[in-house]
Each structure stands twice: as C-alpha cells, then as structure tokens.
Scaffold this motif. Sequence first.
Motif, PDB file in Angstrom:
ATOM      1  N   GLU A   4       0.822  -1.231  -0.131  1.00 47.45           N
ATOM      2  CA  GLU A   4       0.054  -0.005  -0.063  1.00 47.45           C
ATOM      3  C   GLU A   4       0.925   1.391   0.179  1.00 47.45           C
ATOM      4  O   GLU A   4       1.974   1.117   0.503  1.00 47.45           O
ATOM      5  N   ARG A  21       0.961   4.162   1.754  1.00 47.19           N
ATOM      6  CA  ARG A  21       1.586   4.572   3.018  1.00 47.19           C
ATOM      7  C   ARG A  21       2.674   3.604   3.604  1.00 47.19           C
ATOM      8  O   ARG A  21       3.214   4.317   4.447  1.00 47.19           O
ATOM      9  N   TRP A  66      -1.900   1.861  -8.963  1.00 48.19           N
ATOM     10  CA  TRP A  66      -1.996   1.097  -7.700  1.00 48.19           C
ATOM     11  C   TRP A  66      -1.611  -0.381  -8.027  1.00 48.19           C
ATOM     12  O   TRP A  66      -1.100  -0.915  -6.917  1.00 48.19           O
ATOM     13  N   ASN A 116       0.974  -2.234  -5.729  1.00 48.57           N
ATOM     14  CA  ASN A 116       0.591  -3.381  -4.743  1.00 48.57           C
ATOM     15  C   ASN A 116       1.420  -4.479  -5.032  1.00 48.57           C
ATOM     16  O   ASN A 116       1.315  -5.590  -4.353  1.00 48.57           O
ATOM     17  N   TYR A 159      -0.243   9.824  -1.214  1.00 45.63           N
ATOM     18  CA  TYR A 159      -1.098   8.803  -0.597  1.00 45.63           C
ATOM     19  C   TYR A 159      -2.312   9.236  -0.670  1.00 45.63           C
ATOM     20  O   TYR A 159      -3.011   8.247  -1.276  1.00 45.63           O
ATOM     21  N   SER A 160      -2.933  10.345  -0.818  1.00 45.93           N
ATOM     22  CA  SER A 160      -4.297  10.516  -1.527  1.00 45.93           C
ATOM     23  C   SER A 160      -4.504  10.230  -2.593  1.00 45.93           C
ATOM     24  O   SER A 160      -5.648   9.605  -3.077  1.00 45.93           O
ATOM     25  N   TYR A 168      -3.059   7.837  -4.536  1.00 44.37           N
ATOM     26  CA  TYR A 168      -3.413   6.530  -4.598  1.00 44.37           C
ATOM     27  C   TYR A 168      -4.664   6.009  -3.956  1.00 44.37           C
ATOM     28  O   TYR A 168      -5.337   5.125  -4.665  1.00 44.37           O
ATOM     29  N   GLU A 169      -4.827   6.371  -2.707  1.00 46.90           N
ATOM     30  CA  GLU A 169      -6.095   5.979  -2.174  1.00 46.90           C
ATOM     31  C   GLU A 169      -7.443   6.228  -2.920  1.00 46.90           C
ATOM     32  O   GLU A 169      -8.319   5.578  -3.120  1.00 46.90           O
ATOM     33  N   LYS A 170      -7.388   7.472  -3.498  1.00 46.47           N
ATOM     34  CA  LYS A 170      -8.610   7.855  -4.429  1.00 46.47           C
ATOM     35  C   LYS A 170      -8.889   7.035  -5.370  1.00 46.47           C
ATOM     36  O   LYS A 170      -9.799   6.531  -5.992  1.00 46.47           O
ATOM     37  N   LYS A 179      -7.625   4.102  -5.842  1.00 47.27           N
ATOM     38  CA  LYS A 179      -7.830   2.739  -5.537  1.00 47.27           C
ATOM     39  C   LYS A 179      -9.464   2.529  -5.275  1.00 47.27           C
ATOM     40  O   LYS A 179     -10.107   1.600  -5.318  1.00 47.27           O
ATOM     41  N   SER A 180      -9.937   3.772  -4.714  1.00 44.38           N
ATOM     42  CA  SER A 180     -11.384   3.572  -4.194  1.00 44.38           C
ATOM     43  C   SER A 180     -12.374   3.148  -5.207  1.00 44.38           C
ATOM     44  O   SER A 180     -13.424   2.661  -5.047  1.00 44.38           O
TER      45      SER A 180
END
Length: 378
Positions: free
Chosen positions: A28, A30, A64, A68, A355-356, A358-360, A362-363
């Motif tokens: 991930e 982070r 991502w 991963n 980080y934001s 990648y997270e967005k 991946k959502s």
Amino acid sequence: MSATTTTTKSDNEIPSVMKAAQQNNYGEARNVLTLHEDVPVPQKLSSKQILVRVYSASINPVDWKLLNGNLSIASRYSFPHTPGCDVAGIVVDIGSAVKRFQIGDKVYGYLGIHAGSYAEYVRGDESLFALKPNNLTMEEAAAVPLGCQTSYQVLFSQASPPVRTGSKILICGGSSATGLFAIQLAKAVGAQVTVTCSQRNFSLLEKLGYKLTQTKDEENTDQQQLLVIDYNAKDFGQELQGQDYDVVYDCVGGEQQWISAKQILKNGGQFITIVGDDKKSVLSLKSLVSAGFSLLNRKFWSVFSSAHHGYIWYLLRQNYQELDDIRTNYIETNKVKPLIDTVFDWQKDGVEALYSLYEKSKSGKAQGKLILKIADEE
Ligand SMILES: NC(=O)c1ccc[n+]([C@@H]2O[C@H](COP(=O)([O-])OP(=O)(O)OC[C@H]3O[C@@H](n4cnc5c(N)ncnc54)[C@H](OP(=O)(O)O)[C@@H]3O)[C@@H](O)[C@H]2O)c1
C-alpha cells in the motif's frame, strides 16, 4: 550535462538532485512510498532520449496495481523505483539524434509501466512524447495520455470495423476516465453512444455538454444526446436486449459485462474489454491460466457460435503519432477534453498528496482524472 548531447543549454538550469517519489517494496502507498529531495537527476541521455522537467503527472489504476505488486509477475522492479506513467512538462535537454523536439518544447506522454513521472525530471526516448495540446494546462495535459490513448486505440484501431459515423456503441463505465474519453471520441466521429453510469455521476456527463436520456426507444442519433443506463438500477443486457450494438467497450471489468454484452451485440459485434474478468488484475500463474482458458473459450465461440460475437482483451500500446492525432484532431478542435476530479499538490501537502492520490484512485470512485501537481506552471 549530457556527454552525448550537442545542445547549447546552460548546465546551471538543471540541478543534480531532485524531488521524486520512491517505492521501496510492493504494498500500500502508505507503507512503501516516500518522497525524497535528493534523488539524482538522470545525467546521461542516449542519442534518442530527452530530459523533461515535469510539471504534472496523473495516476491511473495501473499505478496502484503496479505499486501493490498485483502485476509483479509481468513487471518486476528493482527498488527504489519511481512510479508514474502519465506526464506533462517541458523539454530541458535532448540527445544528439533527437529530431522531433527542441529544448523548451512543451510535451505530454505515456511513459509505460517502467518509467517514473512522479519526479521533477524524467528521461525517456523521444518516441514516448508528443507536443502538448496548446489549449490545455499542464495539469489537463497530464490527464490525457494513457486514458485517452487507450480509448482511441480501442475505438479506432481495434474494433472491426472501427467505430465511425452511425456505429452503435455501449461503453461500460461512462464516468470512468477511459469511458469519458471514449464517449467524446465516439461522438466526435458520429457514433451513437450509450453508457452505463451511476446516478451520482450523471452530472459529470452533463459537464461534457450532453443531454442525458434514459429512454431506450428513442432513436439515439442526436449528437448531443447520450443514452444512460444506471447500472445500479438496471442490467444493460436486459434493458437493451436485441438492439444490435456494433461494439461494447468495457472499462469496468467483471464477467457480467461480457454476459450482458452478448444480449445486445449484433451478429459479428465486438466486445472489447480493457480490464477482463478480474477488476483488481491480480496476476498469478493460476489467474493467468484461468484467464487464458476463459479467453480461448470466448474466442472459440466467437468463431463457432451462430452470433460470432468477438471478444478482445485489449492492452494499450505506446504510439506518439496517435498522441499527435489526439492533440490536433480532437483536443485542439475542442471535440475532446479531460475532466479533472482533484489536483493533489506535493509542494503544499508533501507525501500526503501522493497517498491521497493512490487512495482515491484505488477507491474506484474518481469522477474524472486525478492529478499530481509537481511544479507551478510559468
Ligand atoms: N488494458 C489497458 O491498456 C488499460 C488502459 C487503461 C485503463 N485500464 C483499466 O481500465 C479500468 C478503468 O480505468 P479508468 O482510469 O478509466 O478508471 P477510473 O476513472 O478510476 O474509474 C472510476 C469510475 O468507474 C465507475 N464505475 C465503477 N464501477 C462501475 C460499474 N460497475 N459500472 C459503471 N461504472 C462503474 C465509477 O463510478 P461510480 O462511482 O458511479 O461507480 C467511477 O466514476 C481500470 O481497471 C484500468 O486498470 C486498462
């Protein structure tokens, strides 16, 4: 700076170290990604390479998946590795045999899965880049290459015959980045377009200037009109059964898209997916064998069933001539524009911006492209 270049640029313009994202393992964001201020700027260019000062980059789901390690069977990195595929910036150095660019040119490009655009400078073969569209900012330009070029290739070079005036096409995932480009490209050549899209994203499609209709019986020839199927409420296969579509372009993935597509494709129609059955694209020996069997099975039935529905699992190929065509014939003529969800700024928010980003992505809930701003545009 480069021993192999013949340019007269001032060496002082290019620092020896830069800020760049560094991936130290698979995992991930982070856990495996950091931002470093002292990464060496590439010092040597081969004769066909250029060095680009990066202003903006964008993220795509493949980023991502690569981070991963979902695709590590196909793409093994040595660490530390700088991720990022899409880029917009300015040429600051060129190799001795570079023909298409000069120092100072504004460019955009898709670097492929090995090169790293999440950095202040990136080096790559000139064939990875094209001149940036004049009517786009750096942030907008970075939003284009991978997403738009994938849809361009699917619609215009893969489908048999390619999508053109009067073709009936359904796009699974009209609000996805690839889907948003596909709608505009298909409309630009006069195709009749239907999309699957959740209600929350109808306004996104309206931002492109389309009048949405959910009435399937209307003849869908008005180029401003877009037939929309809310995928949370209806299955497009049942809703449009027997409507003789030429192409179903799947930007979502999962087996259900293929099952539904067979209900609406005409004899000889094409199903083209850029995702396949597994939305997360976890490549392992087992998943590859299983995907291989399923692909062969579908290809077999595309030849021997009475309906002859073609099944294509498509992967983007790099091609700068297509980026030139996208620029001149679609973007600078205002037929196609990128929609941006959020710009993350690492000068302001540091590593949290990464980080934001990648997270967005991946959502799976992005509403347009997610951009990483790397430098202020002059
Ligand atoms: N093969 C290739 O060369 C290639 C190239 C480019 C992309 N890809 C793949 O294509 C996929 C799409 O990429 P992208 O960048 O376009 O994605 P994206 O912009 O991140 O997609 C997000 C959007 O998809 C919509 N969506 C999610 N599930 C949906 C469903 N079941 N039906 C309809 N819409 C749905 C979401 O809307 P809601 O929030 O309303 O659900 C959201 O707006 C990714 O898996 C990517 O890896 C492959």
